[in-house]
Scaffold this motif. Structure first.
Motif, PDB file in Angstrom:
ATOM      1  N   GLY A   1       0.839  -1.198   0.000  1.00 28.94           N
ATOM      2  CA  GLY A   1       0.000   0.000   0.000  1.00 28.94           C
ATOM      3  C   GLY A   1       0.869   1.242   0.000  1.00 28.94           C
ATOM      4  O   GLY A   1       2.041   1.190   0.364  1.00 28.94           O
ATOM      5  N   VAL A   2       0.299   2.355  -0.418  1.00 29.25           N
ATOM      6  CA  VAL A   2       1.013   3.629  -0.302  1.00 29.25           C
ATOM      7  C   VAL A   2       0.096   4.642   0.368  1.00 29.25           C
ATOM      8  O   VAL A   2      -1.119   4.663   0.132  1.00 29.25           O
ATOM      9  CB  VAL A   2       1.443   4.239  -1.657  1.00 29.25           C
ATOM     10  N   ARG A   3       0.720   5.457   1.201  1.00 30.62           N
ATOM     11  CA  ARG A   3      -0.045   6.551   1.814  1.00 30.62           C
ATOM     12  C   ARG A   3       0.292   7.830   1.075  1.00 30.62           C
ATOM     13  O   ARG A   3       1.454   8.117   0.816  1.00 30.62           O
ATOM     14  CB  ARG A   3       0.345   6.690   3.278  1.00 30.62           C
ATOM     15  N   VAL A   4      -0.745   8.587   0.746  1.00 24.22           N
ATOM     16  CA  VAL A   4      -0.519   9.803  -0.026  1.00 24.22           C
ATOM     17  C   VAL A   4      -0.877  11.014   0.835  1.00 24.22           C
ATOM     18  O   VAL A   4      -1.766  10.957   1.685  1.00 24.22           O
ATOM     19  CB  VAL A   4      -1.353   9.757  -1.331  1.00 24.22           C
ATOM     20  N   LYS A   5      -0.120  12.094   0.615  1.00 17.24           N
ATOM     21  CA  LYS A   5      -0.468  13.366   1.268  1.00 17.24           C
ATOM     22  C   LYS A   5      -1.511  14.025   0.392  1.00 17.24           C
ATOM     23  O   LYS A   5      -1.243  14.315  -0.775  1.00 17.24           O
ATOM     24  CB  LYS A   5       0.746  14.293   1.293  1.00 17.24           C
ATOM     25  N   LEU A   6      -2.673  14.283   0.945  1.00 15.91           N
ATOM     26  CA  LEU A   6      -3.713  14.978   0.181  1.00 15.91           C
ATOM     27  C   LEU A   6      -3.553  16.478   0.370  1.00 15.91           C
ATOM     28  O   LEU A   6      -2.971  16.931   1.355  1.00 15.91           O
ATOM     29  CB  LEU A   6      -5.100  14.555   0.664  1.00 15.91           C
ATOM     30  N   ALA A   7      -4.092  17.231  -0.566  1.00 20.16           N
ATOM     31  CA  ALA A   7      -4.089  18.684  -0.398  1.00 20.16           C
ATOM     32  C   ALA A   7      -5.194  19.093   0.570  1.00 20.16           C
ATOM     33  O   ALA A   7      -5.106  20.094   1.254  1.00 20.16           O
ATOM     34  CB  ALA A   7      -4.298  19.359  -1.739  1.00 20.16           C
ATOM     35  N   THR A   8      -6.253  18.264   0.635  1.00 19.85           N
ATOM     36  CA  THR A   8      -7.366  18.579   1.523  1.00 19.85           C
ATOM     37  C   THR A   8      -6.923  18.429   2.965  1.00 19.85           C
ATOM     38  O   THR A   8      -6.372  17.406   3.349  1.00 19.85           O
ATOM     39  CB  THR A   8      -8.531  17.583   1.288  1.00 19.85           C
ATOM     40  N   THR A   9      -7.173  19.451   3.767  1.00 23.87           N
ATOM     41  CA  THR A   9      -6.902  19.315   5.200  1.00 23.87           C
ATOM     42  C   THR A   9      -8.224  19.399   5.933  1.00 23.87           C
ATOM     43  O   THR A   9      -9.236  19.825   5.382  1.00 23.87           O
ATOM     44  CB  THR A   9      -5.993  20.434   5.721  1.00 23.87           C
ATOM     45  N   ALA A  10      -8.189  19.019   7.171  1.00 20.69           N
ATOM     46  CA  ALA A  10      -9.410  19.038   7.962  1.00 20.69           C
ATOM     47  C   ALA A  10      -9.192  19.922   9.167  1.00 20.69           C
ATOM     48  O   ALA A  10      -8.142  19.886   9.785  1.00 20.69           O
ATOM     49  CB  ALA A  10      -9.738  17.625   8.423  1.00 20.69           C
ATOM     50  N   ALA A  11     -10.194  20.740   9.472  1.00 17.15           N
ATOM     51  CA  ALA A  11     -10.091  21.536  10.689  1.00 17.15           C
ATOM     52  C   ALA A  11     -10.469  20.654  11.857  1.00 17.15           C
ATOM     53  O   ALA A  11     -11.633  20.440  12.135  1.00 17.15           O
ATOM     54  CB  ALA A  11     -11.019  22.734  10.605  1.00 17.15           C
ATOM     55  N   SER A  12      -9.483  20.052  12.477  1.00 18.34           N
ATOM     56  CA  SER A  12      -9.755  19.299  13.693  1.00 18.34           C
ATOM     57  C   SER A  12      -8.532  19.478  14.554  1.00 18.34           C
ATOM     58  O   SER A  12      -7.561  20.107  14.155  1.00 18.34           O
ATOM     59  CB  SER A  12     -10.006  17.813  13.391  1.00 18.34           C
ATOM     60  N   LYS A  13      -8.582  18.955  15.758  1.00 21.82           N
ATOM     61  CA  LYS A  13      -7.422  19.052  16.637  1.00 21.82           C
ATOM     62  C   LYS A  13      -6.237  18.302  16.033  1.00 21.82           C
ATOM     63  O   LYS A  13      -5.126  18.427  16.480  1.00 21.82           O
ATOM     64  CB  LYS A  13      -7.755  18.454  17.995  1.00 21.82           C
TER      65      LYS A  13
ATOM     66  N   PHE B   1       3.424  12.084   7.531  1.00 28.97           N
ATOM     67  CA  PHE B   1       3.357  10.786   6.858  1.00 28.97           C
ATOM     68  C   PHE B   1       2.958  10.946   5.397  1.00 28.97           C
ATOM     69  O   PHE B   1       2.301  11.904   5.028  1.00 28.97           O
ATOM     70  CB  PHE B   1       2.309   9.901   7.517  1.00 28.97           C
ATOM     71  N   GLY B   2       3.307   9.955   4.630  1.00 27.59           N
ATOM     72  CA  GLY B   2       2.768   9.863   3.282  1.00 27.59           C
ATOM     73  C   GLY B   2       3.676  10.454   2.219  1.00 27.59           C
ATOM     74  O   GLY B   2       4.630  11.174   2.505  1.00 27.59           O
ATOM     75  N   LEU B   3       3.365  10.095   0.987  1.00 27.79           N
ATOM     76  CA  LEU B   3       4.163  10.531  -0.154  1.00 27.79           C
ATOM     77  C   LEU B   3       3.509  11.732  -0.820  1.00 27.79           C
ATOM     78  O   LEU B   3       2.280  11.808  -0.909  1.00 27.79           O
ATOM     79  CB  LEU B   3       4.252   9.401  -1.190  1.00 27.79           C
ATOM     80  N   PHE B   4       4.342  12.660  -1.284  1.00 24.96           N
ATOM     81  CA  PHE B   4       3.839  13.700  -2.173  1.00 24.96           C
ATOM     82  C   PHE B   4       3.448  13.015  -3.478  1.00 24.96           C
ATOM     83  O   PHE B   4       3.931  11.926  -3.782  1.00 24.96           O
ATOM     84  CB  PHE B   4       4.932  14.732  -2.455  1.00 24.96           C
ATOM     85  N   ILE B   5       2.592  13.692  -4.252  1.00 26.76           N
ATOM     86  CA  ILE B   5       2.164  13.089  -5.510  1.00 26.76           C
ATOM     87  C   ILE B   5       3.377  12.791  -6.397  1.00 26.76           C
ATOM     88  O   ILE B   5       3.456  11.741  -7.040  1.00 26.76           O
ATOM     89  CB  ILE B   5       1.162  14.015  -6.247  1.00 26.76           C
ATOM     90  N   SER B   6       4.363  13.684  -6.393  1.00 25.61           N
ATOM     91  CA  SER B   6       5.550  13.446  -7.233  1.00 25.61           C
ATOM     92  C   SER B   6       6.284  12.182  -6.766  1.00 25.61           C
ATOM     93  O   SER B   6       6.809  11.425  -7.582  1.00 25.61           O
ATOM     94  CB  SER B   6       6.474  14.658  -7.189  1.00 25.61           C
ATOM     95  N   GLU B   7       6.293  11.948  -5.451  1.00 25.70           N
ATOM     96  CA  GLU B   7       6.939  10.731  -4.954  1.00 25.70           C
ATOM     97  C   GLU B   7       6.133   9.484  -5.314  1.00 25.70           C
ATOM     98  O   GLU B   7       6.691   8.408  -5.542  1.00 25.70           O
ATOM     99  CB  GLU B   7       7.111  10.796  -3.438  1.00 25.70           C
ATOM    100  N   LEU B   8       4.815   9.668  -5.341  1.00 25.47           N
ATOM    101  CA  LEU B   8       3.949   8.561  -5.715  1.00 25.47           C
ATOM    102  C   LEU B   8       4.274   8.119  -7.154  1.00 25.47           C
ATOM    103  O   LEU B   8       4.344   6.921  -7.455  1.00 25.47           O
ATOM    104  CB  LEU B   8       2.491   9.020  -5.604  1.00 25.47           C
ATOM    105  N   LEU B   9       4.508   9.116  -8.009  1.00 19.74           N
ATOM    106  CA  LEU B   9       4.876   8.809  -9.401  1.00 19.74           C
ATOM    107  C   LEU B   9       6.209   8.066  -9.435  1.00 19.74           C
ATOM    108  O   LEU B   9       6.382   7.098 -10.188  1.00 19.74           O
ATOM    109  CB  LEU B   9       4.933  10.096 -10.225  1.00 19.74           C
ATOM    110  N   ASP B  10       7.153   8.513  -8.582  1.00 17.05           N
ATOM    111  CA  ASP B  10       8.444   7.809  -8.495  1.00 17.05           C
ATOM    112  C   ASP B  10       8.227   6.362  -8.049  1.00 17.05           C
ATOM    113  O   ASP B  10       8.843   5.436  -8.581  1.00 17.05           O
ATOM    114  CB  ASP B  10       9.381   8.486  -7.478  1.00 17.05           C
ATOM    115  N   ALA B  11       7.347   6.193  -7.066  1.00 16.87           N
ATOM    116  CA  ALA B  11       7.100   4.849  -6.528  1.00 16.87           C
ATOM    117  C   ALA B  11       6.599   3.920  -7.634  1.00 16.87           C
ATOM    118  O   ALA B  11       7.018   2.763  -7.732  1.00 16.87           O
ATOM    119  CB  ALA B  11       6.090   4.922  -5.388  1.00 16.87           C
TER     120      ALA B  11
END
Ligand code: PLP
Length: 666
Positions: A223-235, A246-256
């Motif tokens: 599996g791969v974890r991706v960093k989303l641009a969407t953030t959530a207003a929570s604690k 955690f997670g890969l930037f989209i560019s890293e995902l392409l590398d993967a």
């Protein structure tokens, strides 16, 4: 809606319905908690029974008992006490856990059917939410019934999970940062056939996985974890978004993808994961995140990876304050809405991209376990100015007292709705003046005490007046908190409710008995640690929070209050501040005849255990103490009998619980 019936045996006209409203039991209890005819709080784990917020009195008693299947919390605590199991006690309700898992499974099943979704749903239990073996074993048992799985986020968690999962079906998801040893354990577990998936958090982990897979000749599911641009207003908003650790930037995902393709392992990439934070309050954010994640999934699928699983992470929240809002301690959606949002948006994105529907995974820890635990404390005592009798008449020696105290007497006697603002300001001035005089050497301690009492008495009258006004004037907003009684709980906020201290998480709190009586006191809770932060001063309210909790006057009988929805995170985040250890934990269920069954008693830490944790050797302490006592007997500072008593106290203390035992006073 049916309501509580008026309870008539009490002399007051306080009703059970008033207690239910006051403590907002129907709002946060979601039908799992109610009040019975005795004014005791009840747990109703079986949701097929009649609506549990109804007291059995509204049905005929003989019918009520078997069908409403309630567990009377007060009776349970009394039962445990008679078995020498004392508060503080964490009660774990096995049936509530099963019920919650069933509710989540059924919400997703409904959403799948209604949206004609062509695949299935699988929740995985992230063990970090509560790793206690008894809890994990129970969760795993119920998970199997729904084909759910488990998630480990660290090496110790993985080692625990690997020994607990003995079949090849239960999905095991491995998040968190991984080293060689972690990855090797995962790959070998794949080799023996376990359904285990390491999720790549950093690109370097992918290289380790590939190397290790080759070494052992395994084709792992990855599996791969991706960093989303969407953030959530929570604690927990930093869990997601570009700043997530955690997670890969989209560019890293392409590398993967390219790395896997060049290793001829692109078919191993099967899962996409993201976690934008815990306790997501707003369903709009969930929609945005799921939509973005689903889009990435579709692109991965198109790039040639054998994508099958879409893991939306945790974040499924709990409505702690019952407000159904976007407040931090609440959520503005139901389980069904949560499921609908996820299923709908994933289906929509996949259909648009002509990608087969993935199996959807959610790592819903909090939502699974929060409801199942209830923490019960006894109240050790109280303090507060209201305990002092107020001066009733003007004393004969009024003329002899210092002037500000004389004036305070007058103010106290004459304050009313018309003059209260002015008189309150006068009272503040006179109290300060009395204090200055005292500090300068005029005025006695008695006079200072009188000034204090009178000032609080005046404040109390002001509070009564301002509470009748439609809007509380700003100036008096703190009055209620200032006049609050202090109730001492036999427990530690740091050990048992760490999120209340650390992130101001709200939990519902209510007495578990006397709910047929009007709670006439207004209190704050303080714990028995020596830390001034060890207190609870904010309580859930219909409109935001309130500074005091309505409580009953103490009598000679024990008074118990409970904190609800504490099943997630509180146990493991708790710490040993002042060396207060784990409380007793008791597993309770209803048997086939709806009789309450005490299934498991997990004894809390003993003093010896917590001392050992900080590197004391209890045996050595015992020997030292014995030597000190012998010496004192020799020096005639203690008699032999006193020495024996001290030794006994010491040894029993080491073997006993870290909390106070009010029963031992008798
Ligand atoms: C903490 C965590 C979870 C659990 O989140 P809940 O909000 O409790 O459901 C799930 N996944 C990951 C990766 C986490 O770190």
């Amino acid at each position: 809606m049916r309501t509580f019936t008026q309870h008539t045996t009490q002399s007051t006209d306080w009703s059970l319905q008033q207690s239910a409203d006051l403590y907002r039991i129907p709002a946060w209890g979601k039908g799992y908690f109610g009040i019975n005819d005795l004014g005791h709080l009840t747990v109703h784990p079986k949701q097929d029974a009649p609506p549990p917020s109804l007291p059995p009195s509204s049905i005929s008693p003989s019918v009520a008992a078997p069908s409403s299947a309630a567990i009377d919390l007060k009776e349970l605590i009394d039962q445990l006490r008679s078995r020498d199991i004392h508060t503080p006690i964490l009660l774990r309700f096995t049936d509530l856990l099963r019920e919650r898992l069933a509710e989540i499974a059924s919400a997703f099943q409904t959403a799948i059917t209604e949206n004609d979704y062509q695949s299935n749903y699988c929740a995985v239990y992230p063990v970090k939410v509560n790793q206690q073996r008894h809890v994990v074993e129970e969760v795993l048992g119920f998970c199997k019934q729904h084909n759910f799985g488990i998630e480990a986020g660290s090496k110790p968690e993985l080692l625990a999970v690997l020994a607990l999962v003995t079949d090849n079906d239960t999905p095991i998801i491995c998040n968190g940062f991984k080293d060689d040893a972690f990855i090797e354990a995962v790959i070998l577990a794949s080799k023996i056939g376990r359904n285990i998936i390491p999720v790549v958090e950093k690109l370097s982990e992918l290289r380790l996985i590939i190397r290790c897979a080759k070494k052992h000749n395994v084709r792992p599911r990855i599996g791969v974890r991706v960093k989303l641009a969407t953030t959530a207003a929570s604690k927990w908003e930093d869990s997601g978004g570009m700043r997530s650790k955690f997670g890969l930037f989209i560019s890293e995902l392409l590398d993967a993808i390219e790395i896997l393709r060049s290793e001829n392992m692109l078919d191993c990439l099967q899962l996409l994961h993201s976690h934008i934070g815990s306790q997501l309050s707003d369903s709009a954010q969930i929609k945005r995140a799921v939509n973005e994640l689903a889009r990435v999934y579709c692109e991965l699928h198109k790039s040639g990876a054998s994508m099958q699983l879409l893991d939306v992470g945790g974040g499924f929240g709990v409505d702690y304050d019952g407000s159904q809002s976007t407040a931090h301690s609440s959520i503005n959606y139901t389980p069904q809405e949560y499921a609908n949002n996820i299923i709908f948006h994933i289906k929509e994105a996949c259909d648009a991209a002509q990608v087969p529907h993935p199996t959807i995974i959610s790592e819903s820890g909090r939502a699974m376990v929060a409801y199942s635990s209830v923490l019960v404390f006894d109240i050790l005592g109280w303090s507060g100015f209201k305990r002092f009798p107020l001066p009733e008449a003007t004393p004969k020696n009024l003329e002899d007292l210092i002037k500000p105290v004389q004036t305070l007497y007058e103010t106290f006697a004459e304050i009313n709705t018309d003059n209260y603002i002015e008189y309150y300001h006068d009272a503040q001035m006179n109290r300060d003046e009395a204090l200055s005089l005292f500090n300068l050497g005029y005025g006695s301690l008695q006079e200072r005490g009188l000034a204090e009492k009178l000032f609080f008495g005046i404040c109390s009258k002001v509070l009564t007046i301002v509470k009748t006004l439609p809007d509380m004037p700003e100036e008096f907003a703190n009055l209620e908190a200032m006049l609050a009684d202090t109730y001492f709980i036999n427990g530690s906020v740091f050990q048992s409710l760490p999120d209340s201290w650390a992130i101001e998480q709200m939990f519902p709190i209510a007495p578990i008995h006397r709910l047929d009586q009007e709670p006439t006191c207004r209190g704050k809770l303080v714990d028995i640690t020596c830390d001034s932060d060890g207190r609870i001063e904010k309580f859930i309210d219909a409109t935001g929070t309130k500074d005091v909790l309505e409580l009953h006057t103490l009598t000679d009988d024990p008074y118990y209050i409970a904190v609800f929805l504490v099943g997630a995170y509180q146990e493991i985040l708790g710490d040993l501040h002042n060396l207060f250890g784990d409380t007793n934990a008791v597993h309770v269920s209803l048997d086939d005849n709806n009789q309450v069954s005490i299934d498991e008693v997990v004894e809390g830490d003993t003093v010896s255990e917590v001392l050992r944790y900080v590197q004391y050797e209890p045996e050595e302490l015992r020997r030292n103490m014995r030597r000190i006592i012998e010496q004192s007997i020799k020096n005639k500072k203690l008699t032999v009998n006193e020495g024996k008593a001290l030794r006994l106290f010491y040894e029993q203390g080491l073997a006993g619980t870290t909390y106070l035992n009010p029963d031992s006073n008798t």
